[in-house]
Design an enzyme around this catalytic site. Structure first.
Site, PDB file in Angstrom:
ATOM      1  N   LYS A  75       0.047   4.246  -0.290  1.00 20.25           N
ATOM      2  CA  LYS A  75      -0.589   5.462   0.244  1.00 20.25           C
ATOM      3  C   LYS A  75      -0.355   6.614  -0.740  1.00 20.25           C
ATOM      4  CE  LYS A  75      -0.284   3.400   4.762  1.00 20.25           C
ATOM      5  NZ  LYS A  75      -0.198   3.538   6.215  1.00 20.25           N
ATOM      6  N   GLU A 113      -7.017   4.850   7.566  1.00 20.89           N
ATOM      7  CA  GLU A 113      -6.795   6.277   7.256  1.00 20.89           C
ATOM      8  C   GLU A 113      -8.029   6.874   6.595  1.00 20.89           C
ATOM      9  OE1 GLU A 113      -3.060   5.704   5.245  1.00 20.89           O
ATOM     10  OE2 GLU A 113      -2.136   5.233   7.169  1.00 20.89           O
ATOM     11  N   HIS A 157      -9.653   1.248   4.576  1.00 21.71           N
ATOM     12  CA  HIS A 157      -8.419   1.476   5.320  1.00 21.71           C
ATOM     13  C   HIS A 157      -8.674   2.433   6.488  1.00 21.71           C
ATOM     14  CE1 HIS A 157      -4.337   2.720   6.264  1.00 21.71           C
ATOM     15  NE2 HIS A 157      -3.954   1.595   5.695  1.00 21.71           N
ATOM     16  N   SER A 167       3.244  -1.664  10.416  1.00 23.66           N
ATOM     17  CA  SER A 167       4.683  -1.673  10.667  1.00 23.66           C
ATOM     18  C   SER A 167       5.359  -2.998  10.327  1.00 23.66           C
ATOM     19  CB  SER A 167       4.983  -1.253  12.122  1.00 23.66           C
ATOM     20  OG  SER A 167       4.519   0.070  12.353  1.00 23.66           O
ATOM     21  N   GLY A 213       2.153   2.755  10.857  1.00 22.85           N
ATOM     22  CA  GLY A 213       3.069   3.882  10.727  1.00 22.85           C
ATOM     23  C   GLY A 213       3.724   4.283  12.041  1.00 22.85           C
ATOM     24  N   GLU A 239      -5.557  -4.629  10.532  1.00 23.24           N
ATOM     25  CA  GLU A 239      -4.580  -3.551  10.712  1.00 23.24           C
ATOM     26  C   GLU A 239      -4.909  -2.796  11.996  1.00 23.24           C
ATOM     27  OE1 GLU A 239      -2.554  -2.535   6.746  1.00 23.24           O
ATOM     28  OE2 GLU A 239      -4.236  -1.179   6.989  1.00 23.24           O
ATOM     29  N   ASN A 260       0.869  -1.179   0.000  1.00 24.78           N
ATOM     30  CA  ASN A 260       0.000   0.000   0.000  1.00 24.78           C
ATOM     31  C   ASN A 260       0.903   1.225   0.000  1.00 24.78           C
ATOM     32  OD1 ASN A 260      -1.769   2.079   0.419  1.00 24.78           O
ATOM     33  ND2 ASN A 260      -2.428   1.425   2.468  1.00 24.78           N
ATOM     34  N   GLY A 276       2.841  -0.922   4.343  1.00 23.87           N
ATOM     35  CA  GLY A 276       2.860   0.497   3.997  1.00 23.87           C
ATOM     36  C   GLY A 276       4.286   0.964   3.734  1.00 23.87           C
ATOM     37  N   GLY A 277       4.865   1.646   4.698  1.00 23.03           N
ATOM     38  CA  GLY A 277       6.173   2.281   4.541  1.00 23.03           C
ATOM     39  C   GLY A 277       7.246   1.392   3.919  1.00 23.03           C
TER      40      GLY A 277
END
Ligand code: 13P
Length: 252
Positions: free
Chosen positions: A11, A96, A94, A208, A168, A162, A9, A229-230
């Site tokens: 983002k 967010e 999601h 994470s 994050g 999640e 993802n 994600g990251g």
């Protein structure tokens, strides 16, 4: 046996050249006999991503879609528009989007249904906040959120657990916390779809995930993959995560 699914993802990060370079480096590293791999960049990068990934073992996904087939919804993107491009997956619900853009269980359910009607597979996200966990409400929240899956087609559905406090933050759920939540979610899926269908739905962990913790998380019995994600923005770390998925047992 459920084939592992590892999804990126991105983002709101990336550019056309970045996604092209990323996929050109990723594709030769993906073993078609290994985990299924999906990359979800922002909408504007989807055409180039699909172009580069076509014919490869990497599928492309979007990060949201609207629930209507078309209409006066300025700024929104409909599921058939994604399907037309060659997009195969879409992330829905999601945290967010729930936290920052007013997504509810109801609207997430409608988006997921629209995605499936358009022929897309869905990664449906859910998970508790830190406050909900600390108050002992984790399972109640997961049960409520998973009710939004009712009526969906389980064959083209994955669920991503999640926990909001792990997204994050660098703070992952322990493998035990993930496994416990995934078992609970599978029980919720069994209520909705029956035992045998629930057994086939992949429940991914997100929050994470990185090359250092992916292997232990992915070796839990009910952790069927990861939504990253990251750490998915770097091709080295994302392919390390893919590689850390355990081999499926032979003969299965
Ligand atoms: P991070 O991996 O950056 O924590 O993000 C998780 C996530 O939200 C994936 O959808």
């Amino acid at each position: 046996v459920r084939r592992k699914l590892i999804a990126a993802n991105w983002k709101m990060y990336g550019s056309c050249t970045r996604v092209q370079d990323f996929l050109e480096a990723l594709i030769p590293r993906v073993d078609p006999a290994g985990p299924e791999v999906v990359v979800c960049p922002p909408y504007t990068l989807l055409p180039v991503a699909v172009m580069v990934a076509t014919g490869s073992p990497v599928a492309i996904g979007a990060q949201n879609c609207h629930w209507a087939e078309e209409g006066a919804f300025t700024g929104e993107v409909a599921a058939p528009m994604l399907a037309e491009l060659g997009v195969r997956w879409v992330i829905v619900g999601h945290s967010e989007r729930r936290r920052l853009f007013g997504e509810s269980d109801e609207t997430a359910a409608q988006r997921a249904a629209a995605a499936q009607r358009a022929g897309l597979s869905v990664i449906f996200c859910l998970g508790e906040t830190l406050e909900e966990r600390e108050q002992g409400h984790t399972f109640a929240v997961l049960e409520r959120q998973s009710k939004a899956l009712e009526g969906l087609e389980p064959n083209v559905l994955a669920v991503a657990y999640e926990p909001v406090w792990a997204i994050g933050t660098g703070r992952t759920a322990t493998p035990q916390q993930a496994q416990e939540a995934h078992v609970f979610l599978r029980r919720c899926l069994a209520e909705l779809f029956g035992d045998s269908a629930a057994d086939t739905v992949r429940v991914l962990y997100g929050g994470s995930v990185n090359p250092g913790n992916a292997a232990v998380l992915l070796s839990e019995k009910d952790v069927d993959g990861a939504l990253v994600g990251g750490a998915s923005l770097d091709v080295g770390s994302f392919s390390d995560i893919i590689r850390s998925a355990p081999e499926p047992p032979t003969g299965a």
